[in-house]
Design an enzyme around this catalytic site. Structure first.
Site, mmCIF file in Angstrom:
data_model
loop_
_atom_site.group_PDB
_atom_site.id
_atom_site.type_symbol
_atom_site.label_atom_id
_atom_site.label_comp_id
_atom_site.label_asym_id
_atom_site.label_seq_id
_atom_site.Cartn_x
_atom_site.Cartn_y
_atom_site.Cartn_z
ATOM 1 N N CYS A 129 -2.982 1.608 1.451
ATOM 2 C CA CYS A 129 -1.599 2.066 1.390
ATOM 3 C C CYS A 129 -1.465 2.870 0.100
ATOM 4 C CB CYS A 129 -0.615 0.903 1.464
ATOM 5 S SG CYS A 129 -0.714 -0.256 0.086
ATOM 6 N N ALA A 130 -0.299 2.905 -0.494
ATOM 7 C CA ALA A 130 -0.085 3.750 -1.665
ATOM 8 C C ALA A 130 -0.883 3.280 -2.874
ATOM 9 C CB ALA A 130 1.398 3.801 -2.012
#
Length: 532
Positions: A474-475
């Site tokens: 993810c980020a």
């Protein structure tokens, strides 16, 4: 059982982060494009047309967000042949969406029959007619339920489950063309029929529940704001914070608003609608994100200073080199995990009993003082420069330094009073060990140093290529599922020798926090493993 459920929820929450780049583009395209077309440029010119097209792109992404969630979630949750999984998600989304409308029409429910005046003529009260009418909408010309992002979540999850189940299907030779990935497409198309029919009958109850939640949030006032802000941080270590934040930000759970005749759902979508409107005089004050402005620009830097001051003098230089990049990243792009994980594992009570509630208070203060701004990190606040008249944030000028002082005082008191082992205190490590130090460490044989690259050592720390099932990110987190989690390196090894900020473990799954550089790490890990 809890760890199995947590692992599945973590994976699902991580998949929801994939389309985040589109959400960033919406804010920039709509905010900047509308500013130029509404206030700066005259209609008809070349640059006016260019900025008008940018704004239109932003609105297209926002209005089709459910479709992108379907594709992104199917892609992320697929274990192999991810391109085909994304295609299956797109196919299922449209057959499912159209199927709901078709089944509705077969039951006499059309755009004409759900008109409020027609519903009232049939005996419904005004409130009941409005609530029933709100259940329906239009997606790219298709009459269907107005499910918002939830249709994308349902479709993405179902498409991924079907894909993983049937992607290796073998058929007799005469039907060989339809084997494997083609079987998946056939199955999602067939499955769309019962799924649409079930949704037709079930969604009114779910939609009613969402309306009730919306009413509760709206009527709970500052208590609801505090609970949201606190949970948003309290769930972060488990990787589940997106599950509470996304419905508030991108669905009717976060409220609805009609702007220039268009209904927007979710606080982020409402803000984008206001950014595009000539008539809007400001952004909503209860947008459940403005509170981040106070602790990202004020509170967390204050807490970081407290950790620096509480570190042993001989360690302060190392602590500063650890905290400054984390705080800079936070202030620029809003990613707080690199800082939070510097003290979460060493002093968890400081995180849950002090830090999370303080963040909840920031949300409340932002609402009380009516802060109204687009974006909460410096980079994402750029569109405000083009429409400053819509920003109402004078109170932030004194609240940000106030929260700096509050976080500094509270963190310093807690660290000293309870002798919490934040970085640089006592035996707490504040530097990354060298390869030589690692080789000399007794018993540290879980991580191979045969390869110089960080990514090769990460693979060995995960138990080797044969132990790794899936790799995504993810980020800020490298998300991995493994066959045997007992042979994976310890949390200390990850933090001390593999440059990780922290580790969150589930049942045969790991989230390894690396911050904003995680995408490059993931790509190189996949290259080594030859994963598509």
């Amino acid at each position: 059982m809890f760890k199995k459920i947590q692992a599945k929820l973590q994976t699902f929450a991580g998949a929801m982060m994939v389309p985040i780049i589109l959400l960033v583009m919406v804010g920039f395209f709509v905010g900047i494009g509308s500013a130029f077309t509404n206030y700066i440029l005259e209609p008809g010119g070349f640059f006016y047309n260019i900025f008008s097209m940018l704004a239109s792109c932003g609105f297209f992404f926002m209005n089709t967000l459910s479709m992108w969630f379907a594709v992104a979630i199917a892609f992320t949750l697929a274990k192999k042949e991810k391109g085909w999984a994304a295609f299956a998600g797109l196919v299922l989304f449209f057959t499912y969406t159209a199927g709901i409308g078709n089944w509705a029409s077969l039951n006499g429910v059309t755009q004409e029959t759900i008109a409020i005046e027609n519903l009232m003529a049939s005996g419904m009260t005004m409130e009941a007619a409005m609530n029933y009418n709100a259940l329906f909408g239009d997606f790219l010309g298709i009459f269907t339920y107005n499910m918002g992002m939830f249709s994308g979540l349902i479709v993405g999850l179902v498409a991924a489950l079907v894909h993983n189940k049937f992607v290796d299907t073998k058929l007799p030779e005469m039907f060989g063309f339809f084997a494997g990935t083609k079987t998946v497409i056939i199955m999602v198309t067939i499955l769309s029929v019962p799924l649409a029919i079930i949704t037709y009958y079930v969604w009114p109850f779910i939609g009613g529940a969402l309306q009730a939640i919306t009413t509760f949030i709206g009527e709970s006032g500052l208590l609801g704001t505090f609970v949201f802000g606190t949970l948003d941080k309290a769930l972060l270590p488990f990787g589940l914070h997106h599950l509470i934040a996304f419905p508030i930000e991108y669905s009717k759970v976060g409220g609805t608003m009609t702007i220039d005749g268009v209904v927007y759902e979710g606080v982020k979508n409402i803000i984008n609608g206001q950014a595009a409107s000539k008539t809007a005089t400001g952004y909503i004050t209860r947008n459940f994100t403005n509170g981040r402005l106070l602790f990202q620009l004020g509170g967390i830097p204050g807490a970081a200073l407290a950790m620096y001051k509480c570190a042993n003098k001989e360690n302060r230089k190392a602590v500063a080199s650890l905290l400054l990049p984390a705080v800079f990243t936070l202030m620029m792009v809003g990613i707080s995990e690199p800082f939070e994980y510097t003290f979460l594992f060493a002093a968890p009570q400081l995180y849950w009993l002090v830090y999370a509630p303080l963040c909840g208070i920031c949300y409340v203060l932002a609402e009380i003082t009516k802060i109204s701004i687009n974006g909460t990190a410096l980079f994402f606040m750029i569109p405000n420069l083009f429409q400053p008249q819509k920003v109402h944030a004078m109170s932030a000028l004194w609240l940000i330094p106030l929260m700096f002082v509050v976080y500094y005082a509270v963190f310093r008191f807690m660290i000293v009073k309870f002798d919490l082992q934040t970085p640089g205190r006592g035996e707490a490590q504040v530097h990354l060990f060298s390869k030589k130090e690692y080789r000399e460490k007794d018993g540290a044989n879980t991580v191979s140093t045969a390869e110089d690259s960080l990514e090769a050592r990460i693979i060995e720390a995960l138990g080797g290529p044969e132990n790794i099932e899936t790799v995504t990110n993810c980020a800020t987190r490298l998300r991995v599922t493994v066959k045997d989690d007992s042979i994976v390196a310890s949390d200390d090894d990850w933090k001390n020798y593999l440059k990780a900020v922290g580790v969150v473990r589930g049942d045969k799954s790991l989230q390894i926090i690396y911050g904003v550089q995680v995408q490059n790490i993931t790509t190189k890990v996949k290259d080594i493993l030859n994963i598509d």
